[in-house]
Design an enzyme around this catalytic site. Structure first.
Site, PDB file in Angstrom:
ATOM      1  N   GLU A  49       0.868  -1.170   0.000  1.00 63.97           N
ATOM      2  CA  GLU A  49       0.000   0.000   0.000  1.00 63.97           C
ATOM      3  C   GLU A  49       0.906   1.221   0.000  1.00 63.97           C
ATOM      4  O   GLU A  49       1.694   1.418   0.929  1.00 63.97           O
ATOM      5  CB  GLU A  49      -0.918   0.021   1.227  1.00 63.97           C
ATOM      6  CG  GLU A  49      -2.108  -0.918   1.081  1.00 63.97           C
ATOM      7  CD  GLU A  49      -3.127  -0.772   2.209  1.00 63.97           C
ATOM      8  OE1 GLU A  49      -2.937   0.083   3.103  1.00 63.97           O
ATOM      9  OE2 GLU A  49      -4.110  -1.538   2.206  1.00 63.97           O
ATOM     10  N   ASP A  60      -5.749   9.839  10.032  1.00 59.42           N
ATOM     11  CA  ASP A  60      -4.447   9.330  10.450  1.00 59.42           C
ATOM     12  C   ASP A  60      -3.972   9.940  11.754  1.00 59.42           C
ATOM     13  O   ASP A  60      -4.229  11.107  12.044  1.00 59.42           O
ATOM     14  CB  ASP A  60      -3.408   9.607   9.356  1.00 59.42           C
ATOM     15  CG  ASP A  60      -3.587   8.671   8.173  1.00 59.42           C
ATOM     16  OD1 ASP A  60      -3.401   7.457   8.379  1.00 59.42           O
ATOM     17  OD2 ASP A  60      -3.942   9.145   7.080  1.00 59.42           O
ATOM     18  N   TYR A 175     -10.813  -3.955   3.635  1.00 60.69           N
ATOM     19  CA  TYR A 175      -9.851  -3.537   4.654  1.00 60.69           C
ATOM     20  C   TYR A 175     -10.632  -3.373   5.945  1.00 60.69           C
ATOM     21  O   TYR A 175     -11.407  -2.433   6.085  1.00 60.69           O
ATOM     22  CB  TYR A 175      -9.225  -2.216   4.208  1.00 60.69           C
ATOM     23  CG  TYR A 175      -8.107  -1.658   5.069  1.00 60.69           C
ATOM     24  CD1 TYR A 175      -8.175  -1.635   6.463  1.00 60.69           C
ATOM     25  CD2 TYR A 175      -6.976  -1.112   4.465  1.00 60.69           C
ATOM     26  CE1 TYR A 175      -7.150  -1.107   7.220  1.00 60.69           C
ATOM     27  CE2 TYR A 175      -5.949  -0.564   5.227  1.00 60.69           C
ATOM     28  CZ  TYR A 175      -6.047  -0.565   6.603  1.00 60.69           C
ATOM     29  OH  TYR A 175      -5.042  -0.013   7.353  1.00 60.69           O
TER      30      TYR A 175
END
Ligand SMILES: Cc1ncc(COP(=O)(O)O)c(C=O)c1O
Lengths: 267, 406
Positions: A49, A60, A175
């Site tokens: 990735e 994040d 995911y």
């Protein structure tokens, strides 16, 4: 069969699980990224990735925020990230590469322009963190026309109904975000993850990989037992941060982390 | 350009997915999707519930002090020699700005959902103060994220929040202003989504926030419309409001959207001047993109990165804008313009000296454009300028510009 499907099929035959490292493209400088990608593969990565850095990475934690800041300060752009994949592909035609990031740079480039360039570079999948399936029809269609997979996130808060809808849109892999939180958060609960992944696997034939909170061989091994693959990001990016002034030491450091995970997972 | 069939259609927006034409929507990471669906359902139910509305109205009357006056600035109008200027006095609300209308509404939602903790982002600190205020009143834990640069330039409001019992977290990432505070608040929310209600401070963010923030602020527009009919005997010729994320502006504009004879002006932060690139005027000089959960006009680079903004006013120092404004721009219902820092400071001083009203620097953007507009109009015409907040919080900034240490 897409390169991602092929890879999962191949791993399945070997009785192995996918090890998927994440690094931010252009971190600490764009000229190092291709070499780091090759090093990840040599250390046992099945797929990569590659982060498309964004100025406002809302999902994040501080580790990947700083990686984005370093990459952008060093002049990384979406075009440069695409060029990294293109260079990587010249010597590695086997390892799938998934671009991961936020929607805005792709919007700015234009969906079709992006899809065409990604195809040409040899990108296999795209994961945009802030693009839930409700808003994704157009991008999914454009990428599909170029045979690029669209990877979607499933969270602990995703209801069964939503998960089914998302699984319908997804290709490549799903995911599963192991915790409520941002990237780099601590402590994951293997049992809870196992339960959720089993539910997802019952819903879809698309492989389910798990990310967030995997930091060492033990956690990688535990999670790989209950899923189709593990995604590891912040631990690697942390190493890059520590060594950003000594870039020649980055590849060996990433190799060490990844090798430990690989052997724990394959044991 | 798309054109709504009639302006009446505008009252129906957003659609089920939270879209205003191509703008708005819900662009968030998956963890938050559930929380937003839940909030949407809660809001749908409660906004149709007369008991909820009654509680909201009661708080607005007895706690906020509504209705706020529509004040005829006669002296200033006379000096300018143009249209009659009326000021919608949101500065007289409890806590000193329009922000409290929205925080009262969202805090009620938080109360009904039973979440013990609220978080907020703030730029000028007005929304942070308003959130800390309602949290104190309801006994909720309160954490406010604020860009580290804003913590410095709005230190009075930081201390106010602390006195009210809130924790103020300075955000050191990115440009250390409002957008970074919003990033950090979203990160907190993803992490604490079960226990936490995110009180967004402007008409932006993912659906349903732009809608509910507008609805809670629309009280000022409804009042202004009634007051205008009563005091002037007809609707005003024009409305003027500053636009950061756009909550005070949409609150004033929304109840007038169908009144096609009423012109509307949204005033963005021109900073050093739109032509210099150092500003915070995405509607005047940006391009559509996706940030903070919605598609809207943004200040961005040729690589789709969000760029730094510049404005003397912390509350307008934001690279995006609420999605409804983006749509109102495209269809031509509202004119979006900019006022630069020097014009803003002189409007601040002018209103203070001629009317004895010290405006917030944010609101001074509306005044700076409004005075020019008035001068281009006749004395028998009327404009309403939204005085979104009072200027006490900005005294240190203005003193600093004057080279004075207070
Ligand atoms: C007094 C005042 N007016 C206006 C604004 C800008 O916000 P909005 O555009 O959402 O009204 C702020 C924000 O802090 C403010 O404090």
């Amino acid at each position: 069969m897409s390169r991602i499907e092929q890879k999962f099929a191949q791993l399945n035959e070997q009785g192995k699980k996918a090890l998927i490292p994440y690094i931010t493209g252009g971190d600490p400088k764009p000229e190092y990224s291709v070499e780091l990608m090759h090093a990840l593969v040599a250390a046992g990565a099945d797929m990569i990735e590659l982060g498309m850095p964004f100025s406002d990475p809302m999902a994040d934690g501080p580790v990947i925020q700083k990686a984005c800041e370093r990459a952008l300060a060093a002049g990384t752009t979406l075009n440069k990230v695409l060029a990294m994949v293109e260079t990587f592909r010249q010597t590695d035609t086997d390892t799938p590469v998934v671009l991961m990031g936020y929607l805005n740079p792709i919007e700015y480039m234009g969906y079709q322009n992006f899809a065409t360039a990604a195809k040409k570079a040899g990108v296999d999948g795209v994961l945009t963190v802030d693009l839930p399936p409700e808003e994704a029809d157009e991008l999914v269609a454009v990428l599909k026309a170029e045979a690029i997979d669209t990877i979607f996130l499933i969270a602990p808060t995703t209801t069964a109904l939503r998960a089914a809808k998302i699984a319908n849109h997804a290709s490549g892999y799903l995911y599963y975000v192991s915790i409520k939180g941002v990237t780099g958060s601590a402590a994951l609960d293997t049992e809870a993850v196992a339960e959720k992944v089993a539910e997802l696997q019952a819903l879809t034939s698309v492989p389910v990989a798990v990310g967030f909170g995997i930091r060492d061989g033990a956690s990688a091994a535990a999670i790989s037992k209950v899923s189709d693959g593990v995604i590891v990001g912040s631990v690697l990016v942390n190493k890059i941060a520590e060594l950003s002034e000594q870039p020649e030491k980055i590849a060996p450091a990433l190799t060490e982390v990844l090798k430990e995970m690989r052997s724990a997972m394959d044991a | 350009m798309t054109k709504a069939n009639t302006y009446a259609d505008l009252m129906q927006l957003p659609d089920d997915k939270g879209h205003f034409g191509p703008y708005g929507g819900r662009f968030v990471s998956e963890t938050l999707s559930y929380a937003l669906e839940e909030l949407e359902a809660t809001y749908k139910k409660l906004s149709a519930d007369p008991a909820f509305q009654a509680e909201f109205d009661k708080d607005l009357a007895h706690y906020v002090g509504r209705p706020s006056p529509l004040y005829h600035a006669e002296r200033w109008s006379r000096i300018l020699g143009g249209a009659q200027i009326y000021l919608k006095r949101e500065d007289l609300n409890h806590t000193g700005a329009h922000k409290i209308n929205n925080t009262i509404g969202q805090a009620l939602l938080a109360k009904y959902t039973g979440k013990p903790r609220v978080i907020a982002e703030t730029g000028a600190g007005q929304h942070g103060v308003a959130t800390a205020t309602v949290a104190a009143r309801l006994g909720l834990e309160c954490v406010v994220y604020m860009g580290a640069d804003d913590v410095k330039r709005q230190s009075l409001n930081v201390y106010r929040m602390k006195l009210l019992g809130a924790t103020v977290v300075p955000v050191e990432s990115g440009s250390r202003t409002l957008k970074d505070a919003m990033n950090e608040a979203l990160r907190d929310w993803v992490t604490n989504v079960d226990s936490t209600f995110y009180i967004i401070g402007t008409a932006a963010g993912p659906h349903p926030y732009p809608m509910l923030v507008r609805d809670f602020n629309a009280v000022s527009g409804r009042e202004a419309r009634e007051q205008s009919l009563k005091q002037i005997g007809r609707l005003p010729d024009a409305l003027v409001a500053c636009v950061g994320g756009g909550s005070n502006a949409i609150g004033l504009f929304y109840p007038f959207l169908q009144d096609s004879d009423v012109q509307m002006y949204g005033v963005e932060a021109g900073g050093d001047g739109v032509e210099t690139g150092r500003h915070a005027a995405p509607l005047c000089a940006g391009k559509p993109g996706v940030l903070h959960g919605n598609r809207t006009y943004l200040m961005q680079s040729e690589d789709g990165q969000i760029i730094e903004t510049h404005s003397v006013s912390a509350g307008l120092d934001y690279p995006g804008v609420g999605p409804e404004h983006s749509y109102l721009k495209d269809i031509g219902r509202v004119n979006y313009v900019a006022a630069n820092d020097t014009e803003v400071l002189s409007a601040f001083r002018e209103l203070t000296r001629t009317e004895g009203i010290m405006p917030a620097l944010e609101s001074s953007h509306a005044l700076a454009y409004g005075r020019k507009l008035a001068q281009s109009m006749r004395p028998d015409q009327h404009i309403i300028i939204n005085l979104s907040g009072r200027g006490d919080k900005d005294i240190l900034t203005v003193a600093g510009i004057d080279g004075i240490t207070v």
